[in-house]
Design a protein around this motif. Structure first.
Motif, PDB file in Angstrom:
ATOM      1  N   ASN A 149       9.198  -9.825   4.860  1.00  0.00           N
ATOM      2  CA  ASN A 149       8.904  -8.532   5.675  1.00  0.00           C
ATOM      3  C   ASN A 149       7.100  -8.050   4.601  1.00  0.00           C
ATOM      4  O   ASN A 149       6.995  -6.324   5.115  1.00  0.00           O
ATOM      5  CB  ASN A 149       9.751  -7.129   5.640  1.00  0.00           C
ATOM      6  CG  ASN A 149      11.457  -7.993   5.861  1.00  0.00           C
ATOM      7  OD1 ASN A 149      11.068  -8.790   6.827  1.00  0.00           O
ATOM      8  ND2 ASN A 149      12.196  -7.174   5.697  1.00  0.00           N
ATOM      9  N   PHE A 150       6.330  -7.844   3.871  1.00  0.00           N
ATOM     10  CA  PHE A 150       5.341  -7.886   4.305  1.00  0.00           C
ATOM     11  C   PHE A 150       4.326  -7.319   4.376  1.00  0.00           C
ATOM     12  O   PHE A 150       4.032  -6.008   5.239  1.00  0.00           O
ATOM     13  CB  PHE A 150       4.495  -9.427   3.384  1.00  0.00           C
ATOM     14  CG  PHE A 150       2.374  -8.559   2.875  1.00  0.00           C
ATOM     15  CD1 PHE A 150       1.716  -8.831   4.068  1.00  0.00           C
ATOM     16  CD2 PHE A 150       2.123  -8.439   2.078  1.00  0.00           C
ATOM     17  CE1 PHE A 150       0.333  -8.541   3.764  1.00  0.00           C
ATOM     18  CE2 PHE A 150       1.159  -8.047   1.968  1.00  0.00           C
ATOM     19  CZ  PHE A 150      -0.084  -7.815   2.409  1.00  0.00           C
ATOM     20  N   ARG A 151       4.380  -7.419   5.946  1.00  0.00           N
ATOM     21  CA  ARG A 151       3.651  -7.510   7.521  1.00  0.00           C
ATOM     22  C   ARG A 151       4.466  -5.912   7.260  1.00  0.00           C
ATOM     23  O   ARG A 151       3.830  -4.435   7.951  1.00  0.00           O
ATOM     24  CB  ARG A 151       4.547  -7.581   8.558  1.00  0.00           C
ATOM     25  CG  ARG A 151       5.024  -7.905   9.432  1.00  0.00           C
ATOM     26  CD  ARG A 151       5.053  -8.637  10.608  1.00  0.00           C
ATOM     27  NE  ARG A 151       5.156 -10.360   9.875  1.00  0.00           N
ATOM     28  CZ  ARG A 151       3.619 -10.689  10.537  1.00  0.00           C
ATOM     29  NH1 ARG A 151       3.161 -10.076  11.497  1.00  0.00           N
ATOM     30  NH2 ARG A 151       3.269 -11.817  10.556  1.00  0.00           N
ATOM     31  N   ASP A 152       5.885  -4.920   6.971  1.00  0.00           N
ATOM     32  CA  ASP A 152       6.618  -4.180   7.699  1.00  0.00           C
ATOM     33  C   ASP A 152       5.287  -3.044   6.232  1.00  0.00           C
ATOM     34  O   ASP A 152       6.427  -1.605   6.552  1.00  0.00           O
ATOM     35  CB  ASP A 152       7.053  -4.065   7.152  1.00  0.00           C
ATOM     36  CG  ASP A 152       8.254  -4.959   8.303  1.00  0.00           C
ATOM     37  OD1 ASP A 152       9.713  -5.829   7.568  1.00  0.00           O
ATOM     38  OD2 ASP A 152       7.422  -5.087   9.760  1.00  0.00           O
ATOM     39  N   TYR A 153       4.809  -3.526   5.761  1.00  0.00           N
ATOM     40  CA  TYR A 153       4.921  -2.083   4.177  1.00  0.00           C
ATOM     41  C   TYR A 153       2.821  -1.746   4.472  1.00  0.00           C
ATOM     42  O   TYR A 153       1.993  -2.854   4.390  1.00  0.00           O
ATOM     43  CB  TYR A 153       4.711  -3.225   2.857  1.00  0.00           C
ATOM     44  CG  TYR A 153       6.181  -3.103   2.463  1.00  0.00           C
ATOM     45  CD1 TYR A 153       6.823  -4.325   2.735  1.00  0.00           C
ATOM     46  CD2 TYR A 153       6.882  -2.219   1.920  1.00  0.00           C
ATOM     47  CE1 TYR A 153       8.176  -4.453   2.640  1.00  0.00           C
ATOM     48  CE2 TYR A 153       7.775  -2.274   1.260  1.00  0.00           C
ATOM     49  CZ  TYR A 153       8.612  -3.284   1.660  1.00  0.00           C
ATOM     50  OH  TYR A 153      10.293  -2.837   0.884  1.00  0.00           O
ATOM     51  N   THR A 154       3.161  -0.704   4.323  1.00  0.00           N
ATOM     52  CA  THR A 154       1.757  -0.003   4.225  1.00  0.00           C
ATOM     53  C   THR A 154       1.226  -0.683   3.286  1.00  0.00           C
ATOM     54  O   THR A 154       2.045  -0.237   1.705  1.00  0.00           O
ATOM     55  CB  THR A 154       1.033   1.435   3.947  1.00  0.00           C
ATOM     56  OG1 THR A 154       1.687   1.254   5.556  1.00  0.00           O
ATOM     57  CG2 THR A 154       0.364   1.666   3.437  1.00  0.00           C
ATOM     58  N   MET A 155       0.123  -0.914   2.809  1.00  0.00           N
ATOM     59  CA  MET A 155      -0.587  -1.509   1.612  1.00  0.00           C
ATOM     60  C   MET A 155      -1.706  -0.629   1.012  1.00  0.00           C
ATOM     61  O   MET A 155      -2.491  -0.452   2.248  1.00  0.00           O
ATOM     62  CB  MET A 155      -1.149  -2.748   1.414  1.00  0.00           C
ATOM     63  CG  MET A 155       0.261  -4.177   1.906  1.00  0.00           C
ATOM     64  SD  MET A 155       0.991  -3.860   0.876  1.00  0.00           S
ATOM     65  CE  MET A 155       0.564  -4.361  -0.677  1.00  0.00           C
ATOM     66  N   GLY A 156      -2.177  -0.354  -0.530  1.00  0.00           N
ATOM     67  CA  GLY A 156      -2.940   0.678  -0.632  1.00  0.00           C
ATOM     68  C   GLY A 156      -3.609   0.152  -1.188  1.00  0.00           C
ATOM     69  O   GLY A 156      -2.777  -0.487  -2.573  1.00  0.00           O
ATOM     70  N   TRP A 157      -4.748   1.134  -2.118  1.00  0.00           N
ATOM     71  CA  TRP A 157      -5.312   0.757  -3.358  1.00  0.00           C
ATOM     72  C   TRP A 157      -5.364   2.222  -3.682  1.00  0.00           C
ATOM     73  O   TRP A 157      -5.574   2.638  -3.250  1.00  0.00           O
ATOM     74  CB  TRP A 157      -6.638   0.340  -2.813  1.00  0.00           C
ATOM     75  CG  TRP A 157      -6.618  -0.883  -2.992  1.00  0.00           C
ATOM     76  CD1 TRP A 157      -6.408  -1.652  -0.983  1.00  0.00           C
ATOM     77  CD2 TRP A 157      -6.834  -2.690  -3.278  1.00  0.00           C
ATOM     78  NE1 TRP A 157      -6.290  -3.289  -1.377  1.00  0.00           N
ATOM     79  CE2 TRP A 157      -6.570  -3.387  -2.952  1.00  0.00           C
ATOM     80  CE3 TRP A 157      -6.508  -2.697  -4.752  1.00  0.00           C
ATOM     81  CZ2 TRP A 157      -6.160  -4.483  -2.658  1.00  0.00           C
ATOM     82  CZ3 TRP A 157      -6.509  -3.544  -5.440  1.00  0.00           C
ATOM     83  CH2 TRP A 157      -6.067  -5.107  -4.422  1.00  0.00           C
ATOM     84  N   PHE A 158      -5.523   2.534  -5.165  1.00  0.00           N
ATOM     85  CA  PHE A 158      -5.855   3.253  -5.850  1.00  0.00           C
ATOM     86  C   PHE A 158      -6.048   3.416  -7.155  1.00  0.00           C
ATOM     87  O   PHE A 158      -6.832   1.969  -7.463  1.00  0.00           O
ATOM     88  CB  PHE A 158      -4.052   4.501  -6.024  1.00  0.00           C
ATOM     89  CG  PHE A 158      -3.240   4.882  -5.275  1.00  0.00           C
ATOM     90  CD1 PHE A 158      -2.984   3.971  -4.506  1.00  0.00           C
ATOM     91  CD2 PHE A 158      -3.051   5.736  -4.977  1.00  0.00           C
ATOM     92  CE1 PHE A 158      -1.641   4.224  -3.626  1.00  0.00           C
ATOM     93  CE2 PHE A 158      -2.772   6.707  -4.131  1.00  0.00           C
ATOM     94  CZ  PHE A 158      -1.962   5.893  -3.071  1.00  0.00           C
ATOM     95  N   ARG A 159      -7.612   3.924  -7.852  1.00  0.00           N
ATOM     96  CA  ARG A 159      -7.750   4.403  -8.733  1.00  0.00           C
ATOM     97  C   ARG A 159      -7.935   4.630 -10.249  1.00  0.00           C
ATOM     98  O   ARG A 159      -6.756   5.854  -9.561  1.00  0.00           O
ATOM     99  CB  ARG A 159      -9.063   3.747  -8.543  1.00  0.00           C
ATOM    100  CG  ARG A 159     -10.358   4.827  -8.033  1.00  0.00           C
ATOM    101  CD  ARG A 159     -11.505   4.203  -7.753  1.00  0.00           C
ATOM    102  NE  ARG A 159     -12.554   5.061  -6.975  1.00  0.00           N
ATOM    103  CZ  ARG A 159     -13.135   5.625  -6.734  1.00  0.00           C
ATOM    104  NH1 ARG A 159     -14.236   4.433  -6.484  1.00  0.00           N
ATOM    105  NH2 ARG A 159     -14.311   6.128  -6.205  1.00  0.00           N
ATOM    106  N   GLN A 160      -8.141   4.413 -10.912  1.00  0.00           N
ATOM    107  CA  GLN A 160      -7.827   5.004 -12.726  1.00  0.00           C
ATOM    108  C   GLN A 160      -8.804   5.123 -13.766  1.00  0.00           C
ATOM    109  O   GLN A 160      -9.146   4.411 -13.950  1.00  0.00           O
ATOM    110  CB  GLN A 160      -6.369   5.343 -12.650  1.00  0.00           C
ATOM    111  CG  GLN A 160      -6.206   6.354 -14.296  1.00  0.00           C
ATOM    112  CD  GLN A 160      -5.267   6.952 -14.298  1.00  0.00           C
ATOM    113  OE1 GLN A 160      -4.019   5.790 -14.345  1.00  0.00           O
ATOM    114  NE2 GLN A 160      -4.190   7.759 -15.365  1.00  0.00           N
ATOM    115  N   ALA A 161      -9.798   6.415 -13.075  1.00  0.00           N
ATOM    116  CA  ALA A 161     -10.697   5.955 -14.112  1.00  0.00           C
ATOM    117  C   ALA A 161     -10.823   7.024 -15.516  1.00  0.00           C
ATOM    118  O   ALA A 161      -9.700   7.476 -15.732  1.00  0.00           O
ATOM    119  CB  ALA A 161     -12.497   6.566 -13.836  1.00  0.00           C
ATOM    120  N   PRO A 162     -10.989   6.544 -16.614  1.00  0.00           N
ATOM    121  CA  PRO A 162     -10.449   6.801 -17.972  1.00  0.00           C
ATOM    122  C   PRO A 162     -10.626   8.415 -18.211  1.00  0.00           C
ATOM    123  O   PRO A 162     -11.815   9.407 -17.394  1.00  0.00           O
ATOM    124  CB  PRO A 162     -11.926   6.305 -19.187  1.00  0.00           C
ATOM    125  CG  PRO A 162     -12.422   4.868 -18.589  1.00  0.00           C
ATOM    126  CD  PRO A 162     -12.305   5.297 -16.547  1.00  0.00           C
TER     127      PRO A 162
END
Length: 122
Positions: free
Chosen positions: A27-40
């Protein structure tokens, strides 16, 4: 859902990179896919999302709007983050995440992958 992100690297300012996140499970299509980042030395921040519950609309942080795009291939259980015109401030570990009712807050996401490091030299 297990997530794996890759595609990071060291690039010069102005260059581009494409990050890929693959997901296992159903059910991948049911999930919102997000990108996050963390800088030092900084907190994790939202970057972009492909929002499943909104017809796969996309949403971006102001800091990357116009430079980054996000897309998904549900047949391949994969989401991409295309990063153009990279600047030094984009240097961070980038994480992909999955959540059913998520948008831009980390707490809305249920599953996280290991990060991939992006370093932009000026």
């Amino acid at each position: 859902v297990q997530l794996q992100a890759f595609g990071g690297g060291l690039v010069q300012a102005g260059a581009f990179l494409r990050l890929t996140c693959t997901a296992s499970g159903q059910n991948f299509r049911d999930y919102t896919m997000g990108w996050f980042r963390q800088a030092p030395g900084k907190e994790r921040e939202f970057v972009a999302a492909a929002i499943a519950w909104s017809g796969d609309s996309t949403y971006f942080a102001d800091s990357v709007k116009g430079r980054f795009t996000v897309s998904r291939d549900n047949a391949k259980n994969t989401v991409y983050l295309q990063m153009d015109s990279l600047i030094s401030e984009d240097t961070a570990v980038y994480y992909c995440a999955a959540g059913k009712l998520a948008v831009a807050h980390a707490g809305e996401y249920d599953y996280w992958g290991h990060g991939t490091l992006v370093t932009v030299s000026s």
